[in-house]
Design a protein around this motif. Sequence first.
Motif, PDB file in Angstrom:
ATOM      1  N   SER A 189      39.874  24.987  70.872  1.00  0.00           N
ATOM      2  CA  SER A 189      39.687  23.578  71.183  1.00  0.00           C
ATOM      3  C   SER A 189      40.689  22.722  70.406  1.00  0.00           C
ATOM      4  O   SER A 189      40.847  22.865  69.203  1.00  0.00           O
ATOM      5  CB  SER A 189      38.259  23.167  70.799  1.00  0.00           C
ATOM      6  N   LYS A 190      41.336  21.808  71.116  1.00  0.00           N
ATOM      7  CA  LYS A 190      42.297  20.911  70.470  1.00  0.00           C
ATOM      8  C   LYS A 190      41.590  19.959  69.516  1.00  0.00           C
ATOM      9  O   LYS A 190      42.089  19.674  68.430  1.00  0.00           O
ATOM     10  CB  LYS A 190      43.068  20.125  71.531  1.00  0.00           C
ATOM     11  N   ALA A 191      40.413  19.499  69.873  1.00  0.00           N
ATOM     12  CA  ALA A 191      39.667  18.573  69.014  1.00  0.00           C
ATOM     13  C   ALA A 191      39.271  19.257  67.700  1.00  0.00           C
ATOM     14  O   ALA A 191      39.400  18.674  66.616  1.00  0.00           O
ATOM     15  CB  ALA A 191      38.426  18.063  69.738  1.00  0.00           C
ATOM     16  N   GLU A 192      38.806  20.474  67.790  1.00  0.00           N
ATOM     17  CA  GLU A 192      38.430  21.201  66.581  1.00  0.00           C
ATOM     18  C   GLU A 192      39.668  21.488  65.726  1.00  0.00           C
ATOM     19  O   GLU A 192      39.621  21.405  64.505  1.00  0.00           O
ATOM     20  CB  GLU A 192      37.732  22.510  66.961  1.00  0.00           C
ATOM     21  N   PHE A 193      40.777  21.814  66.382  1.00  0.00           N
ATOM     22  CA  PHE A 193      42.018  22.060  65.651  1.00  0.00           C
ATOM     23  C   PHE A 193      42.473  20.795  64.926  1.00  0.00           C
ATOM     24  O   PHE A 193      42.907  20.855  63.768  1.00  0.00           O
ATOM     25  CB  PHE A 193      43.099  22.550  66.616  1.00  0.00           C
ATOM     26  N   LEU A 194      42.345  19.643  65.591  1.00  0.00           N
ATOM     27  CA  LEU A 194      42.710  18.367  64.955  1.00  0.00           C
ATOM     28  C   LEU A 194      41.853  18.086  63.723  1.00  0.00           C
ATOM     29  O   LEU A 194      42.347  17.567  62.717  1.00  0.00           O
ATOM     30  CB  LEU A 194      42.582  17.212  65.957  1.00  0.00           C
ATOM     31  N   ARG A 195      40.558  18.414  63.798  1.00  0.00           N
ATOM     32  CA  ARG A 195      39.678  18.206  62.645  1.00  0.00           C
ATOM     33  C   ARG A 195      40.072  19.090  61.470  1.00  0.00           C
ATOM     34  O   ARG A 195      39.874  18.725  60.316  1.00  0.00           O
ATOM     35  CB  ARG A 195      38.225  18.505  63.025  1.00  0.00           C
ATOM     36  N   GLU A 203      42.827  20.750  56.276  1.00  0.00           N
ATOM     37  CA  GLU A 203      42.472  21.984  55.572  1.00  0.00           C
ATOM     38  C   GLU A 203      43.513  23.075  55.815  1.00  0.00           C
ATOM     39  O   GLU A 203      43.879  23.809  54.896  1.00  0.00           O
ATOM     40  CB  GLU A 203      41.094  22.463  56.008  1.00  0.00           C
ATOM     41  N   LEU A 204      44.012  23.162  57.045  1.00  0.00           N
ATOM     42  CA  LEU A 204      45.044  24.154  57.352  1.00  0.00           C
ATOM     43  C   LEU A 204      46.316  23.890  56.552  1.00  0.00           C
ATOM     44  O   LEU A 204      46.918  24.824  55.998  1.00  0.00           O
ATOM     45  CB  LEU A 204      45.369  24.139  58.847  1.00  0.00           C
TER      46      LEU A 204
END
Length: 141
Positions: A104-110, A114-115
């Motif tokens: 999910s792009k939204a989860e990746f943005l969140r 942290e990444l």
Amino acid sequence: MADDASPVPFDRRFRHGVRQHRAILSEVVLAAGVLLSTLAIGYFTPLSQTAPFPTINAGTVQGGTNYNLVFVIVGPIVAIVGAYLVGAYYSARRQFEHLMQTKSKAEFLRNIPELEELLWELTPVDEQRYLDKRADFRMRR
């Protein structure tokens, strides 16, 4: 016509090499600490009479200088530093792999802050994987 690019300075190549081989280096530091601690234990305990230690102890006590005294202090310190480095690397690796599995792009943005923080502990290959994942989601830097 050939590029007249100046060679990369040694310190930059060294830092890149350390980042690239971080897992191996941290494991070597841990192993060196364990080895030094084992040598100290093998000299100052009853183990000094068992198989490999008399030969090793003869080599570490040279002409009145007892290097085993240094091993008692340096060995545990190096082992603790190595254990921290190994733990930090593999913990960051595990978290990074978990965060990179998102579809999910939204989860990746969140998870971007942290990444990016985890990338300080990881290798340049992982940084490239992160940038490729950003490109897959068509995100600008």
